[in-house]
Design an enzyme around this catalytic site. Structure first.
Site, mmCIF file in Angstrom:
data_model
loop_
_atom_site.group_PDB
_atom_site.id
_atom_site.type_symbol
_atom_site.label_atom_id
_atom_site.label_comp_id
_atom_site.label_asym_id
_atom_site.label_seq_id
_atom_site.Cartn_x
_atom_site.Cartn_y
_atom_site.Cartn_z
ATOM 1 N N ASN A 6 -36.867 -12.874 -60.609
ATOM 2 C CA ASN A 6 -35.832 -13.004 -60.513
ATOM 3 C C ASN A 6 -35.378 -12.369 -61.962
ATOM 4 O OD1 ASN A 6 -34.195 -14.534 -58.512
ATOM 5 N ND2 ASN A 6 -34.165 -16.272 -59.814
ATOM 6 N N HIS A 41 -26.345 -18.935 -50.247
ATOM 7 C CA HIS A 41 -26.096 -18.191 -49.851
ATOM 8 C C HIS A 41 -24.490 -17.773 -50.059
ATOM 9 C CE1 HIS A 41 -25.786 -13.743 -48.793
ATOM 10 N NE2 HIS A 41 -26.385 -13.334 -50.212
ATOM 11 N N HIS A 93 -21.476 -3.353 -47.092
ATOM 12 C CA HIS A 93 -21.972 -4.862 -47.030
ATOM 13 C C HIS A 93 -21.127 -6.276 -46.498
ATOM 14 C CE1 HIS A 93 -22.773 -8.466 -49.650
ATOM 15 N NE2 HIS A 93 -24.067 -7.867 -49.832
ATOM 16 N N TYR A 144 -32.427 -18.519 -47.245
ATOM 17 C CA TYR A 144 -31.408 -18.609 -47.209
ATOM 18 C C TYR A 144 -29.972 -19.173 -46.405
ATOM 19 C CZ TYR A 144 -32.326 -15.039 -49.909
ATOM 20 O OH TYR A 144 -33.088 -13.303 -51.048
ATOM 21 N N ARG A 163 -23.513 -20.449 -57.541
ATOM 22 C CA ARG A 163 -25.104 -20.688 -57.324
ATOM 23 C C ARG A 163 -24.894 -19.686 -58.963
ATOM 24 N NH1 ARG A 163 -27.132 -16.479 -54.182
ATOM 25 N NH2 ARG A 163 -27.909 -15.234 -55.450
ATOM 26 N N ARG A 169 -29.940 -2.615 -52.763
ATOM 27 C CA ARG A 169 -31.107 -2.504 -54.151
ATOM 28 C C ARG A 169 -32.631 -3.198 -54.150
ATOM 29 N NH1 ARG A 169 -28.863 -3.757 -59.048
ATOM 30 N NH2 ARG A 169 -28.404 -1.442 -59.243
ATOM 31 N N ARG A 177 -29.877 -5.528 -45.417
ATOM 32 C CA ARG A 177 -31.089 -5.498 -45.247
ATOM 33 C C ARG A 177 -31.994 -6.530 -43.672
ATOM 34 N NH1 ARG A 177 -31.787 -5.508 -50.971
ATOM 35 N NH2 ARG A 177 -30.175 -6.466 -52.083
#
Length: 710
Positions: free
Chosen positions: A45, A605, A448, A481, A577, A418, A388
């Site tokens: 992270n 998530h 997204h 997740y 979160r 990203r 993703r």
């Protein structure tokens, strides 16, 4: 600039989130191997934080310096300088906590007959005590598995050192000395090709499993690398790791496809400006001075001294060489009764909406949904948008098979996800070659949303089946997740999902969305309306509540709306979160706002919005965080939950999380991550309780279906 009386800086709030991750590494209630893995998550992270957020602040600072006509006392310039200083101070404090937690965890390994061997921090030579058998083992291991990947780069005046350093690599800077001359060389630790943790053979008479680091084995054989190649009388080597700016520029040449632009842009990362240089704190001054000059690092704040062993994120794969008590007890993924009761997913979804909640449920429910569609004779089209996906994706394999079966398949690939750009570029090429219609969405908007739409011909009519989710179509992430997936046959909702795909393909067209909330078209207006509706109820002395669950809450407009609602008497409960710029519990501003954050074995998530609406509750699951980019600059979708059983299920899950007194932290104006006190209440660890709750619900559903079948 933001008003610090009203809002937290999002970057400092992000560091507060990563501190919550680090707390798990120091929590003795967490099994030992899991604590070591939390050290890895914290480290990964922090790398991304510097690559993205700190790099962006630095660019802003440089831009402010260039445009303020030399006025270094401009308010914006001073604000950015102060913020970067606060970041460095916070990171320094967290680094010390990290060091202590790591030392404690590695010391505890020995209590479980596992010894992780580290070279002494102040030693320039291999200084680990090994038995003769262990030395023979690592010598053989080095020559059979490591040496083929060791290729030093000799550095001279023409070497562009910054281009030799991969952002994801760990290196030794080697100084080969002969009298007053120094020849520098760079050696990359081959951690992508060789496991970083080398398990030594167990001696028969000892109940101890010893592990040596790959870094130390490479260090031990440095003479083997250079002897006979170059003359030297002494050798020194110290570790380093470079963190770069993760941004890149895409030019506007009209004759380049987006795919080509992205490929070119990614290459720019290889020479992007260094943001942070981590180096062995024992590195001699002459070597550090050389590094700074070679990498053109001027700001001392960009230099991070530390331990020899960089890239702690590799510890996510640290093996459990002890008993099962060192890891979390497995929670077997559940079957969704509605989907397994019928052989064909479409029959189950036609009977009722179905909601699954990963990783409590099997992700296979979605992969089977797509796989069966790939060869179902009644299926005509499949549309999906990908942000993703796994590097070995069952979903994309099924989509390729669907083309062979004559289905029309459209995949919207977001190339700008990203750190997944290269994976998505590779998949885009493969899918195009397989005959899939690959689209790249809208140049100015990231896609997204988490949508999949399948059309079938049933009784000579077009019938649509949609998946609307909060998470990516990623098999691996779905085991880590937490995310919701809704499978629906709702005629109007599925039509609106189709309209979202049409908007992505033809952004000049406008569609009316009565059910879905769609960014950037309707999200801000609709969310404002939902909040205003609660404010009106509060003004008329009616019950007014808002419950939110998001990853990040930093949009200033939405936060101000929540402040207005709080002042009007609306009770607001938030589970966040990550970043939270909202300051809760402040008299005259946010007295009625309560915020918690949960960090546990799964990464939280999903995004959920619940509005009381005078008792007729409005509930949405969404792909969008409450950030300006998600509301105004991306294609995102929030979907209403109409089925009363599913609505109750999600509300129950929210209630369980809001009562968590084991893994929930209070977000307050001090950002000190205080755990919610248990007091005299029974312990509630929400993630475990939710699993038990869902298992019970599925068992009840099975019993109900068995009674119907009878």
């Amino acid at each position: 600039m933001i008003d610090k009386e009203l809002f937290f800086d999002k970057e400092l709030s992000w560091l507060s989130f990563n501190e919550r991750v680090l707390q798990e590494a120091g929590d003795e209630r967490v099994p030992l191997i899991e604590r070591i893995r939390f050290l890895a998550i914290y480290s990964a992270n922090l790398d991304e934080f510097f690559r993205v957020r700190v790099a962006k602040l630095r660019r802003k600072l440089l831009l402010e310096r260039a445009t303020s006509e030399g006025d270094k006392d401009s308010a914006q310039y001073l604000y950015l300088k102060q913020l970067l200083s606060e970041i460095n101070h916070s990171v320094s404090q967290l680094t010390e906590k990290f060091r202590l937690y790591a030392q404690h965890a590695f010391a505890q390994l020995k209590e479980h007959h596992i010894e992780l061997l580290f070279n002494e921090e102040n030693s320039t030579a291999f200084n680990i005590h090994l038995t003769p058998e262990e030395k023979r083992f690592i010598t053989t291991f080095y020559h059979n598995h490591i040496v083929r990947f060791i290729t030093p780069i000799f550095i001279n005046s023409n070497t562009q050192l910054v281009s030799c350093l991969d952002d994801d690599g760990i290196y030794f800077l080697v100084a080969l000395k002969q009298t007053d001359d120094v020849q520098y060389a760079l050696i990359e630790i081959p951690r992508s090709e060789v496991d970083r943790f080398i398990i030594l053979p167990k001696e028969n008479h000892k109940n101890l499993q010893r592990v040596v680091m790959l870094d130390d084995v490479v260090h031990y054989f440095l003479d083997d690398v250079f002897e006979g190649i170059i003359n030297y009388t002494s050798i020194e080597a110290y570790s380093l790791k470079l963190t770069r700016d993760a941004e890149y520029d895409l030019n506007d040449e009209l004759d380049q496809s987006l795919l080509d632009k992205m490929s070119k842009g990614l290459k720019q990362r290889l020479t992007a400006e260094p943001v942070r240089l981590g180096y062995d704190k024992n590195m001699p001054d002459y070597m550090l001075k050389y590094l700074r000059k070679a990498l053109k690092i001027k700001d001392i704040n960009d230099l991070i001294p530390g331990v020899r062993y960089r890239h702690y994120k590799d510890f996510i794969a640290f093996p459990n060489l002890g008993g099962p008590e060192l890891e979390n007890q497995e929670l077997p993924a559940l079957d969704a009764t509605g989907l397994v009761h019928k052989n064909l997913s479409f029959d189950a979804i036609r009977a009722q909406d179905i909601l699954v909640y990963y990783p409590y449920y099997k992700f296979r429910h979605f992969t089977e949904f797509v796989r069966k569609a790939s060869y179902d004779p009644l299926v005509r089209t499949i549309k999906i948008n990908i942000y993703r996906v796994a590097k070995k994706s069952e979903i994309i394999h099924s989509l390729m098979e669907a083309v062979k079966n004559g289905k029309q398949v459209t995949v919207v690939v977001e190339l700008r996800a990203r750190f997944d750009e290269q994976t998505n570029i590779t998949w885009a090429h493969r899918m195009k070659d397989a005959g899939i219609n690959v689209e790249f969405g809208i140049d100015t908007l990231k896609i997204h949303s988490k949508l999949c739409l399948i059309t079938r011909i049933e009784n000579d009519k077009i019938v649509r089946y949609a998946h609307i989710g909060t998470g990516n179509f990623h098999e691996k992430n779905a085991r880590i997740y937490t995310d919701f997936s809704l499978f629906t046959h709702h005629k109007e909702i599925t039509q609106e999902v189709d309209n979202v795909f049409s908007f992505i393909a033809h952004s000049y067209k406008r569609f009316r969305f009565n059910h879905l909330i769609v960014s950037p078209l309707t999200s801000r207006r609709r969310i404002y309306q939902l909040i205003d509706n609660e404010i009106e109820h509060a003004k008329h002395n009616k019950k007014a509540t808002i419950t939110l669950k998001v990853n990040n809450l930093v949009d200033i407009g939405l936060i101000n709306k929540l402040y207005n609602a709080s002042n009007a008497g609306v009770i607001i409960k938030i589970i966040v979160r990550g970043m939270c710029s909202l300051i809760p519990g402040k008299k005259g501003m946010s007295k009625n706002i309560h915020v918690i954050s949960i960090v546990d074995r799964f990464l939280e998530h999903p995004r959920i919005m619940l509005f009381h609406n005078n008792g007729v509750k409005n509930l949405y699951i969404s792909s969008a965080d409450w950030m300006e980019r998600n509301i105004d600059q991306r294609v995102e979708v929030a979907c209403p939950i109409y089925d009363p059983v599913l609505k109750k299920r999600i509300i129950d899950i929210l209630d369980i999380q809001l009562k968590d007194n084991q893994k929930a932290r209070l977000i307050n104006e001090h950002q000190d991550n205080t755990y919610i006190p248990q007091g005299n209440k029974k312990p509630i660890r929400s993630q475990i309780l939710i699993y038990n709750y869902l298992a019970e619900q599925e068992n009840n559903d099975r019993i109900a279906l068995q009674n119907i079948d009878k």
